[in-house]
Write a protein that holds these residues in place. Structure first.
Motif, PDB file in Angstrom:
ATOM      1  N   TRP A 186       0.823  -1.207   0.000  1.00 13.51           N
ATOM      2  CA  TRP A 186       0.000   0.000   0.000  1.00 13.51           C
ATOM      3  C   TRP A 186       0.857   1.257   0.000  1.00 13.51           C
ATOM      4  CZ3 TRP A 186       1.128  -2.623   4.410  1.00 13.51           C
ATOM      5  CH2 TRP A 186       1.506  -1.896   5.514  1.00 13.51           C
ATOM      6  N   GLN A 216      -1.239   7.116  -2.053  1.00 15.34           N
ATOM      7  CA  GLN A 216      -1.909   7.628  -3.250  1.00 15.34           C
ATOM      8  C   GLN A 216      -2.673   6.576  -4.042  1.00 15.34           C
ATOM      9  OE1 GLN A 216       1.191   9.582  -5.463  1.00 15.34           O
ATOM     10  NE2 GLN A 216       1.496  11.188  -3.931  1.00 15.34           N
ATOM     11  N   VAL A 217      -2.611   5.315  -3.641  1.00 16.00           N
ATOM     12  CA  VAL A 217      -3.289   4.268  -4.410  1.00 16.00           C
ATOM     13  C   VAL A 217      -3.997   3.315  -3.458  1.00 16.00           C
ATOM     14  CG1 VAL A 217      -1.640   4.363  -6.316  1.00 16.00           C
ATOM     15  CG2 VAL A 217      -1.258   2.770  -4.441  1.00 16.00           C
ATOM     16  N   GLU A 218      -4.943   2.568  -4.004  1.00 19.43           N
ATOM     17  CA  GLU A 218      -5.616   1.534  -3.233  1.00 19.43           C
ATOM     18  C   GLU A 218      -4.635   0.374  -2.983  1.00 19.43           C
ATOM     19  OE1 GLU A 218      -8.746   1.311  -1.941  1.00 19.43           O
ATOM     20  OE2 GLU A 218      -8.951   3.434  -2.470  1.00 19.43           O
ATOM     21  N   PHE A 247      -3.046  -3.265  -2.907  1.00 21.86           N
ATOM     22  CA  PHE A 247      -3.213  -4.398  -3.823  1.00 21.86           C
ATOM     23  C   PHE A 247      -2.334  -5.547  -3.361  1.00 21.86           C
ATOM     24  CE2 PHE A 247      -0.445  -1.151  -5.664  1.00 21.86           C
ATOM     25  CZ  PHE A 247       0.723  -1.827  -5.897  1.00 21.86           C
ATOM     26  N   GLU A 281      -1.191  -5.513 -15.184  1.00 22.89           N
ATOM     27  CA  GLU A 281      -1.894  -4.325 -14.718  1.00 22.89           C
ATOM     28  C   GLU A 281      -1.479  -3.967 -13.291  1.00 22.89           C
ATOM     29  OE1 GLU A 281      -3.888  -6.027 -18.090  1.00 22.89           O
ATOM     30  OE2 GLU A 281      -3.347  -6.931 -16.165  1.00 22.89           O
ATOM     31  N   VAL A 282      -1.405  -4.982 -12.425  1.00 23.58           N
ATOM     32  CA  VAL A 282      -1.008  -4.729 -11.036  1.00 23.58           C
ATOM     33  C   VAL A 282       0.454  -4.319 -10.973  1.00 23.58           C
ATOM     34  CG1 VAL A 282      -0.651  -5.812  -8.781  1.00 23.58           C
ATOM     35  CG2 VAL A 282      -2.764  -6.247 -10.051  1.00 23.58           C
ATOM     36  N   GLU A 341       2.121  -2.770 -13.227  1.00 24.17           N
ATOM     37  CA  GLU A 341       2.211  -1.414 -13.738  1.00 24.17           C
ATOM     38  C   GLU A 341       1.876  -0.391 -12.651  1.00 24.17           C
ATOM     39  OE1 GLU A 341       3.043   1.536 -16.480  1.00 24.17           O
ATOM     40  OE2 GLU A 341       3.397  -0.620 -16.596  1.00 24.17           O
ATOM     41  N   GLU A 342       0.883  -0.683 -11.822  1.00 26.51           N
ATOM     42  CA  GLU A 342       0.543   0.216 -10.721  1.00 26.51           C
ATOM     43  C   GLU A 342       1.707   0.345  -9.742  1.00 26.51           C
ATOM     44  OE1 GLU A 342      -2.125   2.150 -10.188  1.00 26.51           O
ATOM     45  OE2 GLU A 342      -2.790   1.564 -12.191  1.00 26.51           O
ATOM     46  N   LEU A 343       2.380  -0.757  -9.496  1.00 25.74           N
ATOM     47  CA  LEU A 343       3.525  -0.737  -8.579  1.00 25.74           C
ATOM     48  C   LEU A 343       4.701   0.022  -9.188  1.00 25.74           C
ATOM     49  CD1 LEU A 343       4.615  -1.656  -5.876  1.00 25.74           C
ATOM     50  CD2 LEU A 343       5.161  -3.873  -6.891  1.00 25.74           C
ATOM     51  N   ARG A 389       4.605   2.465 -11.234  1.00 22.24           N
ATOM     52  CA  ARG A 389       4.320   3.905 -11.259  1.00 22.24           C
ATOM     53  C   ARG A 389       4.681   4.602  -9.958  1.00 22.24           C
ATOM     54  NH1 ARG A 389      -0.881   2.619 -13.947  1.00 22.24           N
ATOM     55  NH2 ARG A 389      -0.611   3.014 -16.172  1.00 22.24           N
ATOM     56  N   LEU A 390       4.845   3.867  -8.884  1.00 15.72           N
ATOM     57  CA  LEU A 390       5.263   4.472  -7.618  1.00 15.72           C
ATOM     58  C   LEU A 390       6.741   4.810  -7.632  1.00 15.72           C
ATOM     59  CD1 LEU A 390       3.328   2.176  -5.124  1.00 15.72           C
ATOM     60  CD2 LEU A 390       2.612   4.366  -6.090  1.00 15.72           C
TER      61      LEU A 390
END
Length: 238
Positions: free
Chosen positions: A185, A188-190, A192, A224-225, A227-229, A231-232
């Motif tokens: 966590w 800025q993001v939910e 996962f 997809e997951v 990619e979210e990581l 971006r941090l």
């Protein structure tokens, strides 16, 4: 550089702030391999022209060749840090070399700097206007090992999903361990969940003297997951 690389990502994003230590090391090493010129502005309108001679991510330093202009070398060594610029594979990069000091490489004098903590990349068609750099917040992770749960910090994630965790050295982990349903966590993001495969575990000492484990791992998740990581640690500034 390893694929996927920062320049390909820049072609879409336009501007990136790279905070991943792994990607910073890869990017600097790519500049070194290509023999790109690195420039730095110094007082009295002097220009420091150099090349990267060696990049040592584990040691946290890089080596820069001396400029042909001796006063520029003296000014660079007298500075607390060097703001450096490099045109590399169709993009412009800027970064800071900290605590420059004289050393030698292959028998020749050169300048050693601590590695940058971030690199700003822009497509060359874009100007060099000032930007607001996003504040960095800690990325946390909960690991489950059997019936026990452990808290740690996510220190790094690269474009190909190689990551690094900082944890208490008493956590009993070794290479080959698979950690399922790790919860990550960030403010800025939910939150996962991902699975992690431990590649190596090393002991380290932080600047404050704290002993920790640095866990090298592979993130196992959907693109997809992942990619979210990513971006941090690699921030799109477009």
């Amino acid at each position: 550089m390893n694929s996927p690389d920062i320049n390909l990502r820049l072609a879409t994003a336009g501007q990136l702030l790279v905070r991943s230590e792994i990607e910073i090391g890869r990017l600097l090493d790519s500049m070194r391999e290509d023999g790109d010129t690195v420039t730095g502005n110094l007082p009295l309108q002097m220009l420091f022209l150099s090349k990267l001679l060696h990049v040592e991510p584990m040691g946290g330093y890089m080596l820069l060749s001396y400029s042909d202009h001796k006063p520029a070398n003296s000014a660079a060594l007298a500075a607390r840090s060097l703001t450096l610029y490099c045109n590399h594979r169709g993009a412009q990069f800027s970064f800071v070399g900290y605590k420059p000091r004289q050393t030698a490489h292959a028998g020749q004098p050169c300048i050693q700097c601590a590695l940058p903590t971030a690199i700003l990349g822009r497509q060359q068609r874009r100007g060099l206007a000032r930007i607001q750099v996003p504040a960095q917040a800690p990325v946390r992770c909960n690991l489950r090992l059997g019936l026990q749960s452990f808290a740690c910090r996510v220190a790094d994630v690269s474009l190909d999903g190689i990551g690094a965790l900082i944890s208490d050295p008493t956590i009993p982990l070794c290479a080959g361990t698979r950690l399922e349903h790790a919860r990550i966590w960030h403010p800025q993001v939910e939150p996962f969940h991902v699975d992690l495969e431990v590649r190596h575990v090393t002991r380290a000492t932080l600047a404050n003297g704290q002993r920790v484990s640095r866990i090298g791992c592979k993130v196992l998740s959907s693109r997809e997951v992942l990619e979210e990581l990513i971006r941090l640690f690699i921030i799109d500034l477009a």
